[in-house]
Design an enzyme around this catalytic site. Structure first.
Site, mmCIF file in Angstrom:
data_model
loop_
_atom_site.group_PDB
_atom_site.id
_atom_site.type_symbol
_atom_site.label_atom_id
_atom_site.label_comp_id
_atom_site.label_asym_id
_atom_site.label_seq_id
_atom_site.Cartn_x
_atom_site.Cartn_y
_atom_site.Cartn_z
ATOM 1 N N LYS A 211 0.841 -1.204 0.000
ATOM 2 C CA LYS A 211 0.000 0.000 0.000
ATOM 3 C C LYS A 211 0.873 1.250 0.000
ATOM 4 O O LYS A 211 0.694 2.150 -0.782
ATOM 5 C CB LYS A 211 -0.914 -0.027 1.226
ATOM 6 C CG LYS A 211 -1.814 1.179 1.336
ATOM 7 C CD LYS A 211 -2.773 1.053 2.501
ATOM 8 C CE LYS A 211 -3.496 2.385 2.716
ATOM 9 N NZ LYS A 211 -4.410 2.369 3.838
ATOM 10 N N GLU A 217 10.592 -4.944 4.211
ATOM 11 C CA GLU A 217 10.624 -6.359 3.812
ATOM 12 C C GLU A 217 10.282 -6.501 2.325
ATOM 13 O O GLU A 217 10.968 -7.182 1.558
ATOM 14 C CB GLU A 217 9.612 -7.180 4.627
ATOM 15 C CG GLU A 217 9.920 -7.291 6.099
ATOM 16 C CD GLU A 217 9.324 -6.151 6.924
ATOM 17 O OE1 GLU A 217 9.066 -5.060 6.376
ATOM 18 O OE2 GLU A 217 9.121 -6.362 8.133
ATOM 19 N N GLY A 273 -4.902 -1.791 4.895
ATOM 20 C CA GLY A 273 -4.133 -2.934 4.390
ATOM 21 C C GLY A 273 -4.801 -4.269 4.677
ATOM 22 O O GLY A 273 -4.920 -5.126 3.800
ATOM 23 N N ARG A 274 -5.275 -4.461 5.905
ATOM 24 C CA ARG A 274 -5.862 -5.764 6.259
ATOM 25 C C ARG A 274 -7.293 -5.926 5.741
ATOM 26 O O ARG A 274 -7.921 -6.951 5.994
ATOM 27 C CB ARG A 274 -5.789 -5.956 7.780
ATOM 28 C CG ARG A 274 -6.356 -4.817 8.585
ATOM 29 C CD ARG A 274 -5.955 -4.913 10.047
ATOM 30 N NE ARG A 274 -6.384 -3.764 10.826
ATOM 31 C CZ ARG A 274 -5.722 -2.617 10.943
ATOM 32 N NH1 ARG A 274 -4.584 -2.458 10.290
ATOM 33 N NH2 ARG A 274 -6.181 -1.625 11.680
ATOM 34 N N GLU A 359 -4.655 -6.580 14.670
ATOM 35 C CA GLU A 359 -4.200 -5.248 14.288
ATOM 36 C C GLU A 359 -5.346 -4.241 14.448
ATOM 37 O O GLU A 359 -5.128 -3.085 14.801
ATOM 38 C CB GLU A 359 -3.665 -5.250 12.844
ATOM 39 C CG GLU A 359 -2.512 -4.298 12.637
ATOM 40 C CD GLU A 359 -1.743 -4.531 11.350
ATOM 41 O OE1 GLU A 359 -0.559 -4.904 11.409
ATOM 42 O OE2 GLU A 359 -2.323 -4.338 10.271
ATOM 43 N N HIS A 390 -4.632 -33.201 17.612
ATOM 44 C CA HIS A 390 -3.510 -34.011 18.088
ATOM 45 C C HIS A 390 -2.364 -33.140 18.599
ATOM 46 O O HIS A 390 -1.257 -33.623 18.783
ATOM 47 C CB HIS A 390 -3.043 -34.943 16.967
ATOM 48 C CG HIS A 390 -4.104 -35.941 16.602
ATOM 49 N ND1 HIS A 390 -4.256 -37.135 17.274
ATOM 50 C CD2 HIS A 390 -5.099 -35.882 15.693
ATOM 51 C CE1 HIS A 390 -5.294 -37.786 16.763
ATOM 52 N NE2 HIS A 390 -5.826 -37.041 15.808
ATOM 53 N N LYS A 518 9.364 -0.850 13.931
ATOM 54 C CA LYS A 518 9.915 -0.585 12.593
ATOM 55 C C LYS A 518 11.009 0.473 12.681
ATOM 56 O O LYS A 518 12.070 0.345 12.072
ATOM 57 C CB LYS A 518 8.818 -0.047 11.667
ATOM 58 C CG LYS A 518 7.868 -1.078 11.121
ATOM 59 C CD LYS A 518 6.975 -0.410 10.091
ATOM 60 C CE LYS A 518 5.779 -1.270 9.747
ATOM 61 N NZ LYS A 518 4.809 -0.592 8.901
HETATM 62 O O1 F6P Z 1 3.123 -3.584 9.792
HETATM 63 C C1 F6P Z 1 1.842 -3.163 9.648
HETATM 64 C C2 F6P Z 1 1.410 -2.882 8.250
HETATM 65 O O2 F6P Z 1 1.311 -1.522 8.074
HETATM 66 C C3 F6P Z 1 0.095 -3.590 7.959
HETATM 67 O O3 F6P Z 1 -0.988 -2.921 8.439
HETATM 68 C C4 F6P Z 1 0.135 -3.705 6.490
HETATM 69 O O4 F6P Z 1 -0.811 -4.617 6.037
HETATM 70 C C5 F6P Z 1 1.564 -4.126 6.294
HETATM 71 O O5 F6P Z 1 2.293 -3.374 7.256
HETATM 72 C C6 F6P Z 1 2.112 -3.914 4.916
HETATM 73 O O6 F6P Z 1 2.081 -2.571 4.521
HETATM 74 P P1 F6P Z 1 2.251 -2.160 3.015
HETATM 75 O O7 F6P Z 1 1.129 -2.733 2.240
HETATM 76 O O8 F6P Z 1 2.227 -0.664 3.025
HETATM 77 O O9 F6P Z 1 3.560 -2.697 2.530
#
Ligand code: F6P
Length: 552
Positions: A211, A217, A273-274, A359, A390, A518
């Protein structure tokens, strides 16, 4: 609604819980045969069953009053109406607009967003068609056969969960078979390199999903994937155009990364995002299912939206789901909820819901910044049955805590192994029954006597072999796992989350809590560089960094 109404309504719940405390679920089920009528509802292809919750008619009334006192009908109107319900970021939360039909209207700041939503869907459709009919090919002219989604959190879990759930509905692409779907989220190089070993650079499409397009990452993995591709294209950087698309709200950052606007599918800041699998973040789903399948997924969610938007509190599936969670947490001492899908296809449902709920509901202050009283979001965890049986069910049955469970099952399987599916479903129903009813010491004794155990052994083992029962669960059943029903299921959980947030007066749509870690990671990364001097840290952190510098 004023706060004293809310508080008074919540106090009533405590009284109801005290009244019900001595009554076992066995007794409740017997005393109220009408539970099956009252506490089972069918909506948008889902059968929702709350009969095994420790609630009776009066307790439900108390919950409905609590929902009304918290202004739930108005809160839902605000959500669907595009108001800025995400107050800390000054944004609407209009994931519902992403699944509106073309002819609908939905305004944000006086502007109808439905046309732009459908414009992106149409662009997605053109791209999906080009990949499927072979118009869009890799740098060497071969058709696309694999998709690697690079994203994390909401830019990963939604498409990952849906692609796993609906893999049986995948349609063939230009290579003759359905696309091979891969997901890379972790910055651990192990994750990406494992996938790169499996795919062919000439036939692989990378979807970089972020987003913000700032997530460390995702961008690190995307850069590594791009280098890998260019290397396999004999150093020809123009290969990137055929193999990389981006999904983001940040056009300039996407361009700066080297992906052109024609290869970017946008969405908007009013999509969290979620809550974004319905947007272009769902591109992997569309690539796997074809656009028709993706549109069916949206249609299923829209059906649930319409139910939640129009139903009264008493008949509203999302409100009832939320009220059950509120009840279990506020009055039954529950600290967590186990999500237990009895279906391999729903393998990623627990982690998906974990992000969506934790979240959204992991907040400690109200919308006005004052501290909440009591607790907010529960821990959400789980795994597919029967594996869980199990592994951790022992604690659910005989541990000292009452852990509410949420079972999900699908009546029909897509595979053709006739023996397995009835067994799976039998286990599902039996677990719900066992958690509710338990087995008394007398029953345990009788069973051992029938098996010929001697009296001393029976006495020694009776307590160990009895189950308290009285452990609540919700059972969600679907006839089939198809795009519509999955869409409806996920939309239901989204609305449940919002209703809970409204009951607690918290913001379901921000996530400031992930920021601190972060920011600190950026500092620690610099400190791990052996060429530099580590900056100041507390003694524990400094010692960890020191050890890593000497061993990395
Ligand atoms: O770490 C939290 C977060 O902001 C989430 O809410 C989001 O889904 C994820 O990181 C990834 O963010 P982006 O889509 O901006 O890479």
């Amino acid at each position: 609604m004023n706060r004293s109404h809310r508080i008074a309504a919540r106090e009533v719940l405590q009284n109801e819980a005290r009244r019900l405390e001595p009554e076992h679920l066995r007794e409740l089920l017997e005393r109220e045969p009408e539970r099956v009528e009252r506490d089972v509802c069918e909506v948008a292809g889902l059968r929702l069953d709350w009969t095994r919750q420790r609630l009776d008619a009066r307790a439900w009334e108390g919950l409905f009053d609590a929902a009304r006192a918290a202004g739930i009908p108005a809160a839902l109107e605000h959500l669907f109406g595009g108001e800025r319900v995400n107050v800390t970021e000054g944004r609407a939360a209009l994931h519902t607009a992403l699944r509106l039909p073309r002819e609908a209207r939905c305004e944000v700041d006086g502007e109808d967003v439905v046309p732009v939503v459908h414009e992106v869907l149409d662009r997605m459709e053109a791209f999906v068609t080009a990949v499927h009919d072979g118009t869009h090919r890799g740098f060497s002219g071969r058709p696309i056969e694999a998709v690697v989604n690079i994203g994390i959190g909401g830019s990963d879990l939604g498409p990952r969960m849906v692609c796993r759930a609906l893999a049986d509905h995948a349609c063939p692409a230009a290579g003759g078979s359905p696309l091979d779907m891969h997901f890379v989220s972790n910055v651990d190089g192990e994750a990406l390199s494992r996938v790169l070993r499996e795919v062919d650079p000439e036939t692989t499409l990378f979807v970089v999903a972020s987003k913000t397009f700032t997530t460390q990452e995702t961008l690190t993995n995307a850069r590594a994937a791009r280098e890998w591709l260019v290397e396999h294209a004999a150093g020809d950087a123009s290969a990137v155009a055929a193999h990389f698309v981006a999904v983001s709200t940040a056009r300039e950052r996407v361009e700066a990364f080297g992906i052109s606007p024609e290869r970017m599918f946008g969405f908007w800041d009013w999509v969290g995002g979620r809550y974004s699998v319905w947007s272009a973040i769902g591109l992997p789903v569309a690539l796997m299912l074809g656009m028709e399948g993706f549109r069916r997924f949206l249609a299923g969610a829209h059906k649930m939206d319409e139910h939640v938007r129009t139903a009264t509190v008493e008949d509203n599936a999302a409100a009832r789901m939320a009220l059950v969670d509120l009840w279990n947490q506020d009055t039954q001492g529950a600290e967590s909820r186990a999500v237990l899908p009895y279906d391999e296809r729903l393998y990623f449902l627990p982690p998906y819901l974990q992000q969506a709920e934790m979240e959204s509901l992991g907040k400690r202050v109200r919308l006005d910044g004052t501290p909440v009283e009591g607790h907010t979001g529960a821990l959400v965890w789980g795994a597919v049955g029967t594996d869980g049986q199990h592994a951790f069910y022992q604690l659910l049955h005989q541990g000292t805590r009452r852990v509410p469970a949420e079972f999900v099952g699908v009546a029909r399987a897509e595979h053709d192994l006739p023996e397995q599916h009835p067994m799976l479903l039998a286990n599902l129903v039996a677990q719900a029954e066992a958690l509710a009813l338990g087995r008394s010491e007398d029953e345990a004794r009788a069973e051992m006597a029938a098996a010929g155990r001697d009296a001393a052994e029976i006495e020694a083992l009776a307590a160990h072999r009895s189950f308290p029962g009285d452990r609540p669960s919700t059972l969600i059943l679907l006839e089939d796992l198809d795009p519509e029903r999955l869409g409806a299921l996920i939309a239901l959980f989204e609305h449940k989350i919002y209703v809970l947030a409204s009951l607690w007066e918290i913001n379901a749509f921000d996530q400031w809590g992930v920021e601190l870690g972060k920011q600190l990671a950026g500092r620690v990364l610099a400190d791990l560089d052996p060429a530099g001097e580590p900056g100041p840290h507390d003694p524990a952190t400094a010692a960890s960094i020191d050890w890593l510098r000497r061993h990395m």
